[in-house]
Enzyme design. Structure first.
Site, short mmCIF file in Angstrom:
data_model
loop_
_atom_site.label_atom_id
_atom_site.label_comp_id
_atom_site.label_asym_id
_atom_site.label_seq_id
_atom_site.Cartn_x
_atom_site.Cartn_y
_atom_site.Cartn_z
N ASP A 278 -5.88 2.17 -3.63
CA ASP A 278 -7.26 2.50 -2.71
C ASP A 278 -7.32 3.78 -2.16
O ASP A 278 -8.36 4.08 -1.97
CB ASP A 278 -7.06 1.29 -1.91
CG ASP A 278 -5.63 1.08 -0.78
OD1 ASP A 278 -4.97 2.24 -0.99
OD2 ASP A 278 -5.66 0.53 0.17
N SER B 40 0.75 -1.16 -0.09
CA SER B 40 -0.07 0.00 0.08
C SER B 40 0.74 1.25 -0.09
O SER B 40 1.64 1.47 -1.10
CB SER B 40 -0.98 -0.01 1.13
OG SER B 40 -1.70 1.02 1.04
N ASP C 282 -1.17 1.31 -4.57
CA ASP C 282 -1.99 0.10 -4.83
C ASP C 282 -3.38 0.93 -5.18
O ASP C 282 -4.45 0.21 -5.37
CB ASP C 282 -2.21 -1.00 -3.91
CG ASP C 282 -2.78 -0.42 -2.53
OD1 ASP C 282 -2.67 0.71 -2.21
OD2 ASP C 282 -3.26 -1.40 -1.96
N ASP D 199 -2.10 6.37 -3.95
CA ASP D 199 -0.95 5.58 -3.57
C ASP D 199 -0.68 4.35 -4.65
O ASP D 199 -1.41 4.26 -5.60
CB ASP D 199 -1.27 5.05 -2.09
CG ASP D 199 -2.39 3.96 -1.93
OD1 ASP D 199 -3.29 3.99 -2.87
OD2 ASP D 199 -2.39 3.29 -0.92
#
Lengths: 455, 453
Positions: B248, B100, B246, B244
């Site tokens: 999310d 993340s 990833d 970010d």
């Protein structure tokens, strides 16, 4: 054999029944050890045979190598000799062949290859094993982690090299039947037919991951199953059977006779000895004495070493390459100097076809010219601690012969010999005995009786 | 000197610095435990753009195959996209290789159940037990399954779901000038296509090369999005989007290049969601009270949970919430799309609201009730946690307290939340009030209290 006890970790690599003995953890650790072991610089070439478990092993091998900072070139499903060829062509640091060769489908294995595509020497393999056992791997930081690249043209490059030695187009006149045993030889030979217009007839050519048409071993018995009965109906000139990763070959003659696997090496010695500078034939203590006769005809000499690929590799390193004509086993696994001393069933097949063409003889005709030897093979369950006493009693009883104790006991008389040794792959004692002319039944029975008394 | 946690194996899965700490063998063994837990069947595997992702994906695939699972490789994709695909494709579960917002040297295995949700606490502890027992299911040759690839379906599915909840034509007609900083992450290609092709925006993008490393601190915050602010100003964009690695988390810059507080971004999304759907709101204890004001304007309730996406998601399921999230983490969870943090829902909601009202981002944000926040950390000695919390509670005898995650003190016009980090020996402090002076006073008072203890 108990599959759970099938794991073998040795100088030859990692081997076992997948799931029962060989696990993902073994694969990752071995691949990480190999990534740590290799000298810096260069990618690692990998390939696999068609076993369904091959994909799992491949993923583990890629992860372990990449984590050690190695770029990986994956050739996909290809025979081991193609991987070995690609290592040299790509100037790679080494390679990994994933496949259990002549074992049944539930097995798999990792074989490790060095910079020139050669098998590892015993010293190198020992170092690899030490790293594996220590489990201290050189994993790199995130920036330097390796990447995977797929390559599809490896078979053609390999065929280019074979074609520089053997004239494929001249083989068009032969009617050849090949039992691929659902292995990688079908990929190569299909391509040979396409490229060179040969008409090799392939059976069991479908690449198969779970169920092979029959046991993939290159023995006379396996040849007799499906290949030999097809020879006459198809009016074939010769029949060839390959194991799954195409490093071994077995033969069927044009009249439908399955040929003993012991005869592949003497035939190739007969063909190669007069052609090259090399006069040495390297083989193990268990292969046929016909080799000595054939070698003597061409002024060659046979060097006998313990059984197993590793002993052959170590023996090779004791000579200059040009001194050697060929090296091999009685299993149909043969290495030739012009192909980098790797077991290569396809190259062996081409050499035999070239021999037939140059001699103007059928396979049966060539074989008929050799004196008859009869070899008998048996096995008895092993009780490890009784082996030394067994060998001493054998040596005592047969002290009239010439004894060789580098690998169990081999005793030679003129025209007759036996070899009793402990298998490296299974918990058994192997008994082999051979005689020129008639089968040595009395000697064989006496040996088996004595060996059984120690089981 | 705070200890660094270079490897953490715990209920939240496995996370660490790749190489010496997070090894391929660990990832493989964890995947075997996961496969043993979810059973032989299809498992979806995807990743963000970290350099270690490919290697770890091979290790995870090895472990899944060894335990008899079939693997569906979805390649580099945002985490929410992977989660939605897991739920829609009737897979046994999914694994995303992503750390993340953590720095490049880290990676982690994020684990999803058949619904594409993060493992809840019960599932996690069962899995952890399996991992420690190391008694994994081991497939024999005849039970080995294959690896298939599907790079196209997941993003299509995700975008389709998001678009059901906005007026696409209304957005497209506006031809918004949008700036994007995707940190060279998993959103690089998906977000570019979404904004430019699907929503018809005029796109000005930086850091959208998934083959390159992260060019900035991976967490999208006001202090890490200087380049995005510059991009907005240089191209007179109406909005700036920061992601970010990833995809999310979402950060938003207004038309002046000012990066909004993440709690305000969540508040804007909550406002949009509550205009469309019935249901309440769930946020964590550290999220701003701005959410309470927005919810009460719509006559809805706000439920609070301990920090952590899984906690928020569990409560959202229980209360059938319309929307939820974690303010400071930039996470917007809209269950009508999927019960996961989804930056794409956030982008679509904001653009749609702008199209609907004709208002700028700064105007929309300016209409939110104004709160002042202060965040920070305090190191503490081992064994001191209990007495610190006790002292805090005693110092504010009139406060309403919530001890479900550390200690939160609710005062009439302000609140402060103190919780121990579960990765470092640190206390995380968050305070909020309606005036700057109030928040400084409260935060300072608590800080002095801790120092004196």
């Amino acid at each position: 054999m108990d599959a759970g006890g099938s794991l073998r970790i040795s100088h030859v690599g990692l081997r076992g029944v997948v799931g029962a003995a060989l696990t993902a953890g073994h694969v990752l650790d071995f691949a990480s050890a190999f990534g740590t072991f290799l000298e810096p610089g260069g990618a690692v070439v990998i390939g696999r045979d068609p076993r369904a478990s091959g994909l799992m092993l491949r993923e583990g091998v890629v992860a372990g190598l990449e984590a050690c900072g190695r770029d990986v070139v994956d050739l996909g499903i290809v025979p081991t000799p193609v991987i070995q060829h690609a290592i040299r062509r790509l100037d790679a640091a080494g390679g990994v062949s994933i496949g259990a060769s002549h074992n049944n489908a539930e097995w798999n294995a990792l074989k490790f290859l060095g910079r020139q595509g050669t098998y590892l020497s015993t010293a190198e393999a020992s170092e690899l094993l030490d790293i594996y056992h220590l489990k201290k791997f050189d994993f790199v930081e995130w920036r330097r982690i390796g990447k995977l690249r797929l390559e599809s043209g490896a078979i053609d490059s390999y065929l280019d090299e074979l074609a520089s030695v053997y004239d494929f187009t001249s083989l068009r006149s032969f009617r050849v039947v090949v039992d691929c045993c659902n292995g990688t030889s079908s990929l190569i030979l299909r391509r040979v037919n396409e490229r060179f217009g040969t008409e090799f007839i392939l059976i069991n050519e479908k690449i198969e991951g779970v169920r092979f048409a029959h046991e993939p071993s290159t023995t006379r018995d396996a040849v007799a199953l499906q290949l030999a009965p097809l020879m006459k109906p198809l009016s074939a000139d010769a029949g060839f059977l390959f194991d799954v990763d195409s490093d071994r070959v077995a033969l069927a003659a044009e009249d439908g006779t399955p040929v003993s696997e012991e005869l592949v090496l003497p035939m190739l010695a007969d063909y190669l000895l007069p052609r090259g500078p090399g006069k040495l034939v390297i083989t193990n203590l268990s292969s046929t004495a016909l080799l000595e006769e054939v070698a003597a005809r061409h002024g060659g000499r046979v060097v006998r070493v313990p059984v197993g690929r590793q002993a052959a590799i170590d023996a090779l390193s004791g000579y200059r390459p040009e001194q050697i004509a060929l090296a091999g086993e009685g299993t149909g696994a043969v290495m030739m100097p012009q192909f980098r001393f790797v077991y290569d069933g396809i190259a062996s097949m081409l050499a035999i076809l070239a021999m037939m063409r140059e001699h103007g003889q059928s396979l049966g005709g060539i074989l008929a010219a050799y004196p008859r030897y009869h070899i008998l093979k048996g096995q008895v369950p092993l009780v490890t601690q009784r082996v030394p006493a067994l060998l001493m009693e054998l040596q005592e009883r047969y002290r009239d012969g010439r004894a060789n104790v580098v690998d169990g006991l081999r005793v030679d008389w003129p025209g007759r010999w036996f070899h009793v040794r402990v298998s490296q792959t299974e918990p058994i004692v192997r008994v082999i005995c051979e005689q020129r002319g008639e089968p040595p039944r009395d000697l064989f029975e006496a040996l088996m009786e004595l060996v059984r008394s120690y089981a | 000197m705070p200890r660094e946690h270079l490897l953490k194996i715990g209920v939240s899965g496995i996370r660490g610095v790749v190489g010496e700490f997070l090894t391929p063998s660990l990832a493989c063994a964890f995947a075997q435990a996961f496969a043993t837990y979810v059973g032989a069947g299809r498992v979806v595997v995807g990743r963000d753009t970290r350099a270690s992702g490919e290697m770890l994906q091979h290790a995870v695939t090895c472990g899944l195959l060894a335990a008899g699972c079939e693997v569906v490789d979805v390649g580099i994709l945002p985490t929410p996209t992977i989660q939605i695909y897991v739920g829609a494709s009737h897979a046994r579960g999914g694994i995303a290789l992503t750390a993340s917002h953590n720095p490049s040297e880290y990676n982690a295995l994020k684990l999803f159940n058949p619904q594409g949700l993060f493992f809840n606490n019960y599932e996690r502890s069962e899995l952890l037990d399996l991992y420690h027992q190391s008694d994994f299911r081991r497939a024999v040759n005849a039970e080995m399954r294959r690896v298939s690839r599907d790079y196209e379906t997941p993003p299509r599915l995700h975008i389709e779901r998001v678009l059901r909840h906005v007026d696409v034509e209304r957005i497209r007609r506006r031809r918004f000038r949008v700036a994007l900083d995707a940190v060279n992450g998993a959103g690089s290609l998906v977000t570019s296509a979404f904004l430019r092709d699907t929503l018809g925006c005029e796109l000005y993008a930086i850091s959208v090369d998934p083959t390159k490393p992260f060019p900035r601190v991976a967490e999208p915050r006001p202090d890490t999005l200087g380049d995005l602010a510059e991009l907005v100003r240089a191209n007179a964009c109406e909005i700036g989007i920061g992601q970010d690695p990833d995809g999310d988390r979402l950060a938003v810059a207004d038309e002046t290049g000012r990066v909004l507080d993440n709690d305000d971004v969540l508040a804007l999304a909550v406002d949009v969601a509550l205009r469309r759907l019935p249901g309440d709101v769930v946020v964590n204890l550290t999220t701003s009270a701005v959410i309470d004001d927005v919810a009460s304007a719509h006559g809805r309730r706000v439920f609070r949970t301990p920090v952590g996406e899984a906690n928020v998601v569990e409560m959202m399921r229980a209360t059938k919430a319309a929307i939820g999230g974690e303010g400071s983490n930039g996470g917007i969870i809209f269950p009508a799309v999927h019960l996961c943090r989804d930056s794409y829902t956030g982008m679509a909601f904001l653009l749609d609201r702008m199209a609907e009202t004709g208002e700028s981002v700064s105007a929309l944000a300016g209409r939110l009730p104004r709160f002042y926040r202060k965040l920070g950390t305090v190191a503490y000695g081992h064994g001191r946690l209990g007495s610190l919390m006790q002292a805090l509670e005693e110092a504010f005898p009139d406060a309403q307290t919530d001890r479900s995650d550390g200690l939160k003190l609710l005062l009439p016009e302000s609140w402060i939340h103190v919780r121990a980090s579960n990765t470092e020996p640190l206390l995380r402090l968050a305070a909020e009030a309606r005036t700057e002076a109030q928040v400084e006073e409260l935060y300072g008072r608590v800080l002095r209290l801790f120092e004196s203890e």
